[in-house]
Design an enzyme around this catalytic site. Structure first.
Site, PDB file in Angstrom:
ATOM      1  N   SER A 264       3.134  -0.313  11.571  1.00 57.46           N
ATOM      2  CA  SER A 264       1.691  -0.036  11.534  1.00 57.46           C
ATOM      3  C   SER A 264       1.100  -0.537  10.226  1.00 57.46           C
ATOM      4  CB  SER A 264       1.459   1.474  11.644  1.00 57.46           C
ATOM      5  OG  SER A 264       1.844   2.088  10.431  1.00 57.46           O
ATOM      6  N   LYS A 265      -0.225  -0.492  10.171  1.00 57.30           N
ATOM      7  CA  LYS A 265      -0.930  -0.924   8.978  1.00 57.30           C
ATOM      8  C   LYS A 265      -0.498  -0.080   7.778  1.00 57.30           C
ATOM      9  CE  LYS A 265      -5.440  -1.370   6.953  1.00 57.30           C
ATOM     10  NZ  LYS A 265      -4.809  -0.904   5.732  1.00 57.30           N
ATOM     11  N   ARG A 266      -0.263   1.212   8.045  1.00 57.08           N
ATOM     12  CA  ARG A 266       0.145   2.118   6.965  1.00 57.08           C
ATOM     13  C   ARG A 266       1.472   1.674   6.323  1.00 57.08           C
ATOM     14  NH1 ARG A 266       0.551   7.238   9.499  1.00 57.08           N
ATOM     15  NH2 ARG A 266      -1.084   6.547  10.907  1.00 57.08           N
ATOM     16  N   GLY A 268       2.434  -1.323   6.006  1.00 57.96           N
ATOM     17  CA  GLY A 268       2.095  -2.452   5.147  1.00 57.96           C
ATOM     18  C   GLY A 268       1.535  -1.961   3.817  1.00 57.96           C
ATOM     19  N   ASP A 269       0.612  -0.985   3.896  1.00 60.08           N
ATOM     20  CA  ASP A 269       0.018  -0.433   2.667  1.00 60.08           C
ATOM     21  C   ASP A 269       1.105   0.176   1.784  1.00 60.08           C
ATOM     22  OD1 ASP A 269      -2.395  -1.203   3.605  1.00 60.08           O
ATOM     23  OD2 ASP A 269      -3.007   0.782   4.332  1.00 60.08           O
TER      24      ASP A 269
END
Ligand code: GLU
Length: 513
Positions: A264-266, A268-269
């Site tokens: 998920s994008k999280r 990546g962060d």
């Protein structure tokens, strides 16, 4: 299937930026089309107006363009099966759903959200789960359970209604072949009477998707695993329409670096890696997420990484250009299980891409990167820099981290620990001798500098370590980097000498502290 009629589509919903998983879906579709001499379509599935995000469609197009994934037919590209934006195709869906109602495969349902909620609660009370289907629809307010007069009355009174698909009264096995997973069999009994048209008159994903895939003569539906549960319903819809269904291929999920769950994008962060192809600015929060482009990836390396996330050629090869990938690609080599994403491996693909290039072929890109940083050099200098540095970086922009390439190191730039360890009392003398020797070299080119340097050490009975590392320290301030002979050639005699002089002075100052 003959090669002429392979038609595949990438059908994103503009509900946000395209995730790298979406780019992989587009890539596999594109490669499949190329491998079969078929067509690759871009269709925008924007029927859910509540989830519409401004700019998302443009983002998809820009991202695909950056990747070099060319669209044969679709929004902007055009084609004879348009329009390719579902919000412009409502008449097709109306006509199709009317046909389903006429043939007894769909019906109108007037149940209010409150009524449905009450039925759900009631089922919960019996420790059951409410499902709108052949067992329950008789007790609901729909055109099957109500009389013709009642239905007409409700329509006249402009009562909102939805249109539902009518699953078979007796549960039957829905069997279809997935090109990746083999035979899939699901009982129709577990599928509810799905909504085909919402109260606002717009189709749901299921109806629009099936109607369009048929109308656009799609031969293979290649999409993410998350759509596998929808496939049996789609198969039933094709049957109800009396249409042949396309072939299906559901791609494996891309998993987090830990292997646990969907990337998920999280992640990546948290892990400091991009999950989007190019930069995305959230229109609500204004928050900017960098993409692979901004992280310094070459699109070819990015696609190569995605290619290998879920597919393999059946041998050891890992590096493919888009064209090579199109020649090698086949659906039967797509894996069934989730593909674990590795940020390090992603970086590796960019390194491999850089290693495959000549300095000359990357020089104009480096010149551009330099001018973005307010620096000016010509392509000849860029080529010389690349000759020294290409093997040493994962991304071209990392070249600018080596500040000493462009400017003589300042007092703070010298690696104090190394100076303490490697710069001896006699080193300045060695450097003074070396300076004189360097001045005598003609032509001042790496090969010549290297051979003279070696002869000089022999003559003075000195070891490499006693002279080369101090030279490197004086010229760059650091302990590692490219060949100092190449670097000296790059600097030229004059700058080499002045850096050597100022380096010795700075280091001596540092030693005295
Ligand atoms: N609109 C769907 C999506 O956003 C497409 C699924 C499909 O390819 O059928 O992924």
């Amino acid at each position: 299937m003959t090669s002429e009629n392979v038609r595949v589509r990438f059908a994103p919903s503009p509900t946000g930026p395209l995730h790298m998983g979406g780019v992989r879906t587009a890539l596999y579709n594109y490669l499949f089309a190329r491998s079969k001499g078929g067509k690759f379509l871009l269709r925008i599935e924007d029927t859910d107006q509540t989830r519409y995000v401004e700019g998302a469609e443009e983002y998809v197009r820009e991202a695909l363009e950056w990747c070099g994934i060319e669209i044969d037919e679709g929004v902007v590209a055009g084609g004879e099966f348009g329009p390719y934006r579902q919000s412009e195709r409502n008449s097709f869906y109306r006509e199709a759903v009317e046909k389903l109602i006429e043939t007894g495969h769909a019906y109108m349902a007037f149940d209010t959200p409150e009524e449905l909620d009450a039925m759900r609660k009631e089922a919960e009370g019996r420790k059951e789960v409410f499902q709108y289907d052949s067992k329950t629809r008789g007790g609901c307010r729909n055109s099957l359970a109500l009389s013709v007069e009642e239905v007409e009355g409700l329509i006249e009174a402009e009562t909102p209604y939805i249109i539902r698909f009518m699953t078979p009264d007796e549960a039957e096995d829905i069997v279809f072949t997935d090109e990746i997973r083999g035979e899939v069999c699901i009982s129709s009994g577990v599928i509810d009477d799905k909504v085909l048209v919402k109260a606002d008159g717009l189709p749901t994903y299921h109806l629009a998707n099936v109607v369009d895939d048929h109308a656009m003569e799609i031969s293979h539906v290649i999409r993410g695993e998350e759509w596998l549960p929808s496939a049996p319903l789609h198969v039933m819809l094709y049957r109800a329409f009396g249409w042949d269904s396309p072939k299906f291929a559901h791609l494996p999920l891309i998993l987090k670096p830990t292997g646990n769950g969907k990337l998920s994008k999280r992640d990546g962060d948290a892990g400091g890696f991009p999950v989007f192809p190019i930069e995305w600015e959230d229109p609500d929060s204004g928050k900017v997420s960098k993409g692979y482009l901004e992280a310094g990836y070459n699109p070819q390396a990015f696609l190569n990484m995605l290619l290998m996330l879920g597919w393999n050629p059946g041998d050891e090869r890992e590096i493919f250009s888009l064209e090579e990938a199109a020649n090698a690609f086949s659906l039967d080599r797509v894996v069934k299980s989730g593909a674990r994403f590795s940020p390090d491996k992603a970086k590796w693909f960019n390194e491999q891409y850089l290693r495959s290039k000549t300095p000359a072929s990357l020089s104009s890109e480096l010149v551009n990167l330099a001018s973005e940083r307010g620096m000016n050099f010509d392509s000849g200098e860029a080529e010389a820099i690349l000759t020294m540095m290409l093997e040493r970086v994962s991304f071209l922009h990392e070249i600018f981290d080596a500040k000493w390439l462009f400017n003589a190191p300042k007092s703070d730039d010298f690696n104090a620990k190394l100076v303490r360890k490697k710069w001896k009392a006699e080193t300045p003398l060695y450097m003074a001798d070396l300076k004189e020797m360097l001045k005598s070299i003609t032509p001042f080119i790496a090969e010549e500098i290297e051979s003279q340097f070696k002869a000089h050490l022999e003559e003075k009975e000195l070891g490499f370590g006693q002279v080369l590392l101090p030279l490197r320290l004086a010229l760059t301030g650091e302990g590692g980097g490219p060949s100092m002979f190449e670097f000296a050639e790059f600097l030229g005699l004059e700058k080499t000498i002045s850096r050597l002089e100022s380096g010795v002075l700075e280091i001596e100052k540092l030693k005295a502290e």
